[in-house]
Write a protein that holds these residues in place. Structure first.
Motif, PDB file in Angstrom:
ATOM      1  N   SER A 138       0.753  -1.039  -0.030  1.00 18.85           N
ATOM      2  CA  SER A 138       0.152   0.011   0.036  1.00 18.85           C
ATOM      3  C   SER A 138       1.139   1.408  -0.111  1.00 18.85           C
ATOM      4  O   SER A 138       2.160   1.144   0.225  1.00 18.85           O
ATOM      5  N   GLY A 139       0.147   2.355  -0.196  1.00 15.29           N
ATOM      6  CA  GLY A 139       0.808   3.624  -0.021  1.00 15.29           C
ATOM      7  C   GLY A 139       1.511   3.830   1.252  1.00 15.29           C
ATOM      8  O   GLY A 139       2.752   4.185   1.397  1.00 15.29           O
ATOM      9  N   ALA A 140       0.909   3.642   2.333  1.00 17.20           N
ATOM     10  CA  ALA A 140       1.265   3.712   3.494  1.00 17.20           C
ATOM     11  C   ALA A 140       2.542   2.916   3.939  1.00 17.20           C
ATOM     12  O   ALA A 140       3.595   3.625   4.513  1.00 17.20           O
ATOM     13  N   GLU A 141       2.503   1.744   3.334  1.00 21.36           N
ATOM     14  CA  GLU A 141       3.703   0.893   3.750  1.00 21.36           C
ATOM     15  C   GLU A 141       5.087   1.346   2.797  1.00 21.36           C
ATOM     16  O   GLU A 141       6.194   1.426   3.374  1.00 21.36           O
ATOM     17  N   ALA A 164       0.116  18.489   4.205  1.00 18.82           N
ATOM     18  CA  ALA A 164       0.623  17.020   3.654  1.00 18.82           C
ATOM     19  C   ALA A 164      -0.293  15.987   3.958  1.00 18.82           C
ATOM     20  O   ALA A 164      -0.904  15.992   5.231  1.00 18.82           O
ATOM     21  N   PHE A 165      -0.375  14.886   3.021  1.00 18.52           N
ATOM     22  CA  PHE A 165      -0.843  13.594   3.396  1.00 18.52           C
ATOM     23  C   PHE A 165      -0.047  12.594   3.037  1.00 18.52           C
ATOM     24  O   PHE A 165       0.283  12.559   1.729  1.00 18.52           O
ATOM     25  N   HIS A 166       0.417  11.507   4.037  1.00 21.58           N
ATOM     26  CA  HIS A 166       1.516  10.550   3.522  1.00 21.58           C
ATOM     27  C   HIS A 166       0.834   9.122   3.987  1.00 21.58           C
ATOM     28  O   HIS A 166       1.724   8.200   3.948  1.00 21.58           O
ATOM     29  N   GLY A 167      -0.258   8.947   4.455  1.00 23.24           N
ATOM     30  CA  GLY A 167      -0.921   7.754   4.721  1.00 23.24           C
ATOM     31  C   GLY A 167      -1.211   7.645   6.184  1.00 23.24           C
ATOM     32  O   GLY A 167      -1.208   8.713   7.051  1.00 23.24           O
ATOM     33  N   ALA A 272      10.028  12.220  -2.525  1.00 24.43           N
ATOM     34  CA  ALA A 272       9.001  12.641  -3.138  1.00 24.43           C
ATOM     35  C   ALA A 272       7.995  11.446  -3.242  1.00 24.43           C
ATOM     36  O   ALA A 272       7.916  10.456  -3.571  1.00 24.43           O
ATOM     37  N   ASP A 273       6.844  11.785  -2.336  1.00 22.38           N
ATOM     38  CA  ASP A 273       5.768  10.900  -2.410  1.00 22.38           C
ATOM     39  C   ASP A 273       4.857  11.247  -3.446  1.00 22.38           C
ATOM     40  O   ASP A 273       4.149  12.200  -3.620  1.00 22.38           O
ATOM     41  N   GLU A 274       4.793   9.963  -4.464  1.00 15.12           N
ATOM     42  CA  GLU A 274       4.141  10.126  -5.772  1.00 15.12           C
ATOM     43  C   GLU A 274       3.114   9.250  -5.750  1.00 15.12           C
ATOM     44  O   GLU A 274       2.539   8.613  -6.610  1.00 15.12           O
ATOM     45  N   ILE A 275       2.433   8.897  -4.548  1.00 13.87           N
ATOM     46  CA  ILE A 275       1.254   7.809  -4.209  1.00 13.87           C
ATOM     47  C   ILE A 275       0.362   8.352  -5.150  1.00 13.87           C
ATOM     48  O   ILE A 275      -0.504   7.410  -5.710  1.00 13.87           O
ATOM     49  N   GLN A 276      -0.157   9.492  -5.091  1.00 14.50           N
ATOM     50  CA  GLN A 276      -1.196   9.912  -5.964  1.00 14.50           C
ATOM     51  C   GLN A 276      -0.887  10.724  -7.206  1.00 14.50           C
ATOM     52  O   GLN A 276      -1.473  10.428  -8.142  1.00 14.50           O
ATOM     53  N   SER A 277       0.185  11.338  -7.193  1.00  9.37           N
ATOM     54  CA  SER A 277       0.687  12.206  -8.441  1.00  9.37           C
ATOM     55  C   SER A 277       1.362  11.342  -9.535  1.00  9.37           C
ATOM     56  O   SER A 277       1.796  11.921 -10.588  1.00  9.37           O
ATOM     57  N   ALA A 301       2.311   3.963  -5.535  1.00  5.88           N
ATOM     58  CA  ALA A 301       1.257   2.840  -5.001  1.00  5.88           C
ATOM     59  C   ALA A 301       0.060   3.211  -5.884  1.00  5.88           C
ATOM     60  O   ALA A 301       0.235   3.201  -7.222  1.00  5.88           O
ATOM     61  N   LYS A 302      -0.960   3.149  -5.218  1.00  2.00           N
ATOM     62  CA  LYS A 302      -2.355   3.366  -6.064  1.00  2.00           C
ATOM     63  C   LYS A 302      -2.341   2.885  -7.670  1.00  2.00           C
ATOM     64  O   LYS A 302      -2.653   1.803  -7.640  1.00  2.00           O
ATOM     65  N   GLY A 303      -1.973   3.713  -8.612  1.00  2.00           N
ATOM     66  CA  GLY A 303      -1.987   3.249  -9.860  1.00  2.00           C
ATOM     67  C   GLY A 303      -1.004   2.160 -10.057  1.00  2.00           C
ATOM     68  O   GLY A 303      -1.189   1.426 -11.132  1.00  2.00           O
TER      69      GLY A 303
HETATM   70  C1  LIG Z   1       0.182  11.360  -1.262  1.00  2.00           C
HETATM   71  C2  LIG Z   1      -0.146  10.131  -0.494  1.00  2.00           C
HETATM   72  N1  LIG Z   1       0.582   9.289   0.232  1.00  2.00           N
HETATM   73  C3  LIG Z   1       0.238   8.131   0.675  1.00  2.00           C
HETATM   74  C4  LIG Z   1      -1.331   7.684   0.560  1.00  2.00           C
HETATM   75  C5  LIG Z   1      -1.349   6.452   1.404  1.00  2.00           C
HETATM   76  O1  LIG Z   1      -1.687   5.315   0.516  1.00  2.00           O
HETATM   77  P1  LIG Z   1      -2.641   4.127   0.971  1.00  2.00           P
HETATM   78  O2  LIG Z   1      -3.912   4.572   1.215  1.00  2.00           O
HETATM   79  O3  LIG Z   1      -2.346   3.447  -0.331  1.00  2.00           O
HETATM   80  O4  LIG Z   1      -2.073   3.542   2.068  1.00  2.00           O
HETATM   81  C6  LIG Z   1      -2.002   8.131  -0.110  1.00  2.00           C
HETATM   82  C7  LIG Z   1      -3.315   7.943  -0.210  1.00  2.00           C
HETATM   83  O5  LIG Z   1      -4.451   8.562  -0.765  1.00  2.00           O
HETATM   84  C8  LIG Z   1      -1.702   9.646  -0.877  1.00  2.00           C
HETATM   85  O6  LIG Z   1      -2.360  10.344  -1.511  1.00  2.00           O
END
Ligand SMILES: Cc1ncc(COP(=O)(O)O)c(C=O)c1O
Length: 448
Positions: A138-141, A164-167, A272-277, A301-303
């Motif tokens: 997952s993104g958080a991991e 910021a949001f990182h999980g 660089a957290d690219e989980i969404q971008s 993650a995500k995509g």
């Molecule tokens: C920038 C960013 N980092 C981390 C996460 C966390 O990802 P996950 O929901 O897969 O744990 C998200 C989820 O929306 C996110 O947008």
């Protein structure tokens, strides 16, 4: 369903069946982040951004499952390979922290697995000299492992950014600064300092420009005489190149340049957290590619369908077992889907479609901002776009009214509505989406 002619068609949403499915779900599910009662029928027709809900309504999905389905529903390339994959043997979907093959040669296989996914990922980050990947679920991991490898490299202080949001795991949530609900009452990793995130010129001038009124906040904190933090104690600086949850706010380009200079001066590690971008959402494979900033670690993650922490060999710890996961690489189907998605991005012109359709959608939204006082501004890049409303209530009402018309959108920030069509969205689909969105705004503003 013919993608070239299908149109959204809605009788009632949520319909009776959707209500029943949602009700059933909530008998068991803990409260979480449920958006609205859109209940997708996986057995019914779906293609590109169009899907059918459990009551037979045809909807236009401009959320791409919060960027987790970048190529929309039933992308033919993914579909063909996924169907070829034989899921009968359960041993094929267990024990992902080991090697997986499907026979034959690893460099010439039709059905890519976790190893090929990493190989492909590294092709996208050669410009940053990255040569290693750690896969997770997952993104958080992915974030959790990113910060772990940085802490392992030395330092117990870290910088994050307002908004910021990182999980939601404990490490990742310690870095969040977008909504109190994510953090309140939970213990946090100590030593994390939040800095203002400059997106507008004014924000850059105020807190980041070295000779601006507030000076450069990071340079000041690390300054050898005036500073309060020893640069050697800093494990990492983590940022989203475009803040997602925080309201689709792109990093100011001059700020990115200044951060790069400080990265060099003090040997900082930038995550660089690219989980969404990431994964093509902004028209480049990674949103950081638009900036003059060199990431030391990228999280995805995500995509990608699985979590990935991508970096250089010198950043990853050398000891075995320092990082690991039974379910590293998610599952084989996820890894296959991620690798095929990258294949489409690398081998077709979908990225230029993201740029073209993104510019088109952005221009159309800006035209609406010009004539509608309820709309304040358009933000984002490529097909990661959002429009800010004057009030949260209006944003919520528009989101609801759009849903009733068959257009799925999402909120972000406080009063922002985000649009994430699939990366291969067509001009006709953008027209349809804009038509429904404008009708929804008309309805809400005329009622008000
Ligand atoms: C920038 C960013 N980092 C981390 C996460 C966390 O990802 P996950 O929901 O897969 O744990 C998200 C989820 O929306 C996110 O947008």
């Amino acid at each position: 369903m013919d993608r070239n002619t299908v149109e959204p068609q809605v009788e009632t949403v949520p319909g009776q069946r959707a209500k029943r499915w949602a009700e059933y779900h909530h008998q068991f599910a803990a409260p979480s982040t449920y958006v609205y009662e859109f209940v997708w029928d996986t057995s019914a027709d779906a293609i590109g951004p169009f899907c059918t809900d459990v009551d037979g309504n045809v909807l236009l999905d401009f959320t791409s499952h919060v960027a987790a389905a970048p190529l929309g529903y039933n992308n033919p390339h993914l579909r063909e390979k996924l169907e070829a994959f034989d899921l009968v043997d359960p041993s094929k979907i267990a024990g992902q922290d080991f090697y997986v093959s499907n026979g034959g040669s690893p460099t010439d296989t039709d059905l890519p697995g976790p190893s090929q996914l990493m190989d492909r990922l590294l092709e996208t980050v050669g410009q940053y000299d990255m040569d290693r990947v750690f896969l997770s679920n997952s993104g958080a991991e992915a974030v959790e492992n990113a910060i772990k490898i940085c802490y392992a490299g030395g330092g117990h202080r870290a910088f994050t950014f307002d908004g910021a949001f990182h999980g939601r795991t404990l490490g990742a949530l310690s870095l969040n600064r977008s909504k109190a609900v994510h953090r309140t009452g939970f213990p946090e990793v100590p030593g994390v300092v939040a800095l203002p995130y400059p997106s507008t010129d004014e924000e850059y001038e105020t807190n980041w420009r070295t000779d601006g009124p507030g000076g450069n906040v990071l340079a000041d904190k690390l300054h050898p005489e005036r500073g309060v933090i020893d640069p050697d104690e800093v494990a990492y600086v983590i940022l989203e190149p475009i803040q997602g949850e925080g309201g689709y706010r792109p990093a100011h380009p001059a700020f990115a340049r200044d951060l790069e200079a400080l990265r060099h001066r003090y040997d900082l590690r930038v995550v660089a957290d690219e989980i969404q971008s990431g994964i093509g959402r902004t028209g480049e494979l990674w949103a950081v590619d638009h900036l003059e900033l060199t990431p030391d670690v990228i999280t995805s993650a995500k995509g990608l369908r699985v979590g990935a922490t991508i970096s250089r060999s010198d950043v990853f710890p050398e000891e075995e077992s320092r990082i690991s996961s039974t379910w590293g690489a998610g599952d084989i189907v996820g890894a296959l889907q991620g690798a095929l998605t990258l294949e489409v991005l690398q081998e077709t012109d979908v990225l230029s479609n993201v740029r073209d359709r993104g510019e088109d959608l952005r221009a159309r939204l800006e035209d609406e901002v010009d004539v509608r006082p309820e709309l304040l501004e358009v933000r984002g890049r490529g097909l990661m776009l959002a429009v800010e409303f004057d009030t949260k209530a209006r944003r919520d009402d528009v989101l609801e009214a759009a849903f009733r018309r068959g257009l799925l959108t999402l909120g972000c920030g406080y009063k922002t509505l985000r649009l994430l069509p699939p990366l291969d969205v067509t001009a006709r689909e953008v027209d349809l989406g804009m038509e429904l969105l404008c009708e929804a705004i008309d309805e809400v503003t005329s009622t008000a």
